[in-house]
Scaffold this motif. Structure first.
Motif, PDB file in Angstrom:
ATOM      1  N   MET A 161      -3.791  -5.756  -6.064  1.00  0.00           N
ATOM      2  CA  MET A 161      -2.698  -6.664  -6.409  1.00  0.00           C
ATOM      3  C   MET A 161      -1.441  -6.349  -5.597  1.00  0.00           C
ATOM      4  N   ALA A 162      -1.204  -5.080  -5.290  1.00  0.00           N
ATOM      5  CA  ALA A 162      -0.048  -4.721  -4.473  1.00  0.00           C
ATOM      6  C   ALA A 162      -0.170  -5.293  -3.059  1.00  0.00           C
ATOM      7  N   SER A 204       0.125  -5.280 -10.332  1.00  0.00           N
ATOM      8  CA  SER A 204       0.390  -4.389  -9.200  1.00  0.00           C
ATOM      9  C   SER A 204       1.245  -3.196  -9.610  1.00  0.00           C
ATOM     10  N   ALA A 254       0.877   2.380  -6.802  1.00  0.00           N
ATOM     11  CA  ALA A 254       0.057   1.509  -5.956  1.00  0.00           C
ATOM     12  C   ALA A 254       0.799   1.146  -4.676  1.00  0.00           C
ATOM     13  N   TYR A 255       2.073   0.835  -4.767  1.00  0.00           N
ATOM     14  CA  TYR A 255       2.855   0.488  -3.584  1.00  0.00           C
ATOM     15  C   TYR A 255       3.063   1.712  -2.699  1.00  0.00           C
ATOM     16  N   ALA A 280      -4.844  -2.201  -9.146  1.00  0.00           N
ATOM     17  CA  ALA A 280      -3.411  -2.186  -8.855  1.00  0.00           C
ATOM     18  C   ALA A 280      -3.164  -2.187  -7.349  1.00  0.00           C
TER      19      ALA A 280
END
Length: 315
Positions: free
Chosen positions: A283-284, A64, A85-86, A280
């Motif tokens: 996964m985040a 992530s 990504a976040y 990514a």
């Protein structure tokens, strides 16, 4: 005395060979302390299980934070990290709104479920004293064996006007039969003298429940609350059926859209910045959907042994 008699008498004596008779152990076999080899084997087995269980979590968290170069290079764990990504996930609004929906469903559902389960368990503690309590207990236990089905439940939610409402997810699962059994058995193990003394002092059932039963049942309440919270947080199937409005979707439905169906990922990305890799972003979202349970679980784990074992076994 001859040599033969000496050997015979020596051989007939107990312990003549130098071995002491084995004392019978007062503990069962499974309670005895294992030897060094067995302890080492258990340690290796537990370590291997921990590695197998923690590897997927560590991999998801590492990916992530991965950049496009590290992910495209096929590295098992990325060597360069980024928060892009976040930023994309939290700035898009879809995941943030879904997390807030899940928080509302989990908080309200857990509170109502624990309250109603505890009150019903208190009412069913003594089936001989409460009229119709045995029938209610049997009806609750039957729900563990028989379910209404998807179509009847959908028709019921539609008739009640609960479609596209979070209450369609909360109300059907307010009381779980297994949780009711565990909590009821825990209440039955409480000293009966406390209830008799409270009745002599003029206390009613509500006062006995909130001032005596609840403070003495913190362990089982914490365990049952965690069970309900995990169920409400992970709700997916009912939300897919009852919620057609995407703005009311919980995080698990949004997670399915982004990870499984791989859709709407571009809607999260900021056009002013280079788009983060899709893996990514996925996964985040997984990390954000898993993090609340991982944070709450360690604080309630110490109640598990006392709450579950005491509630499952009636002395």
């Amino acid at each position: 005395m001859s040599t033969t008699e000496t050997r015979t008498s020596t051989g007939s004596r107990p312990g003549a060979t130098g071995r002491r008779p084995r004392r019978p152990s007062s503990q069962p076999v499974w309670a005895e302390r294992p030897g060094p080899i067995m302890q080492a084997a258990k340690g290796l087995l537990i370590g291997a299980i921990c590695v197998v269980m923690l590897y997927p979590l560590i991999y998801v968290i590492a990916m992530s934070f991965g950049t496009a170069e590290s992910i495209q290079s096929g590295q098992l764990f990325p060597t360069s990290f980024s928060l892009e990504a976040y930023r994309s996930v939290l700035s898009g609004g879809v995941v943030t709104r879904a997390i807030l929906n899940s928080v509302f469903i989990t908080a309200v559902g857990t509170f109502l479920s624990v309250l109603l389960t505890a009150m019903l368990s208190y009412g069913l503690m003594r089936t001989r004293e409460v009229p119709g309590a045995r029938i209610v207990l049997i009806l609750v236990l039957l729900t563990m064996l028989f379910g209404a089905g998807i179509i009847p439940m959908y028709i019921l939610m539609k008739t009640l006007g609960l479609l596209d409402s979070h209450w369609s997810i909360i109300l059907p699962g307010l009381i779980g039969a297994f949780n009711l059994i565990v909590m009821r058995n825990f209440f039955m193990n409480l000293p009966g003298e406390l209830f008799e003394a409270a009745r002599i002092d003029g206390a009613g059932h509500f006062r006995i429940f909130f001032q005596i039963v609840v403070p003495l049942s913190k362990a089982v309440i914490a365990v049952i609350a965690l069970f309900y919270a995990v169920g409400y947080w992970n709700v997916f199937f009912n939300a897919m059926i009852y919620l057609n409005d995407t703005s009311k979707w919980p995080i698990q439905v949004v997670l399915n859209q982004f990870v499984v169906q791989n859709s709407d990922i571009n809607a999260l990305q900021n056009p002013d910045r280079p788009p983060p890799p899709a893996q990514a972003v996925q996964m985040a979202v997984i990390v954000l959907a898993t993090l609340p349970i991982l944070v709450v679980y360690p604080f309630l784990q110490r109640y598990f042994t006392k709450g579950v074992l005491t509630g499952a076994i009636k002395s």
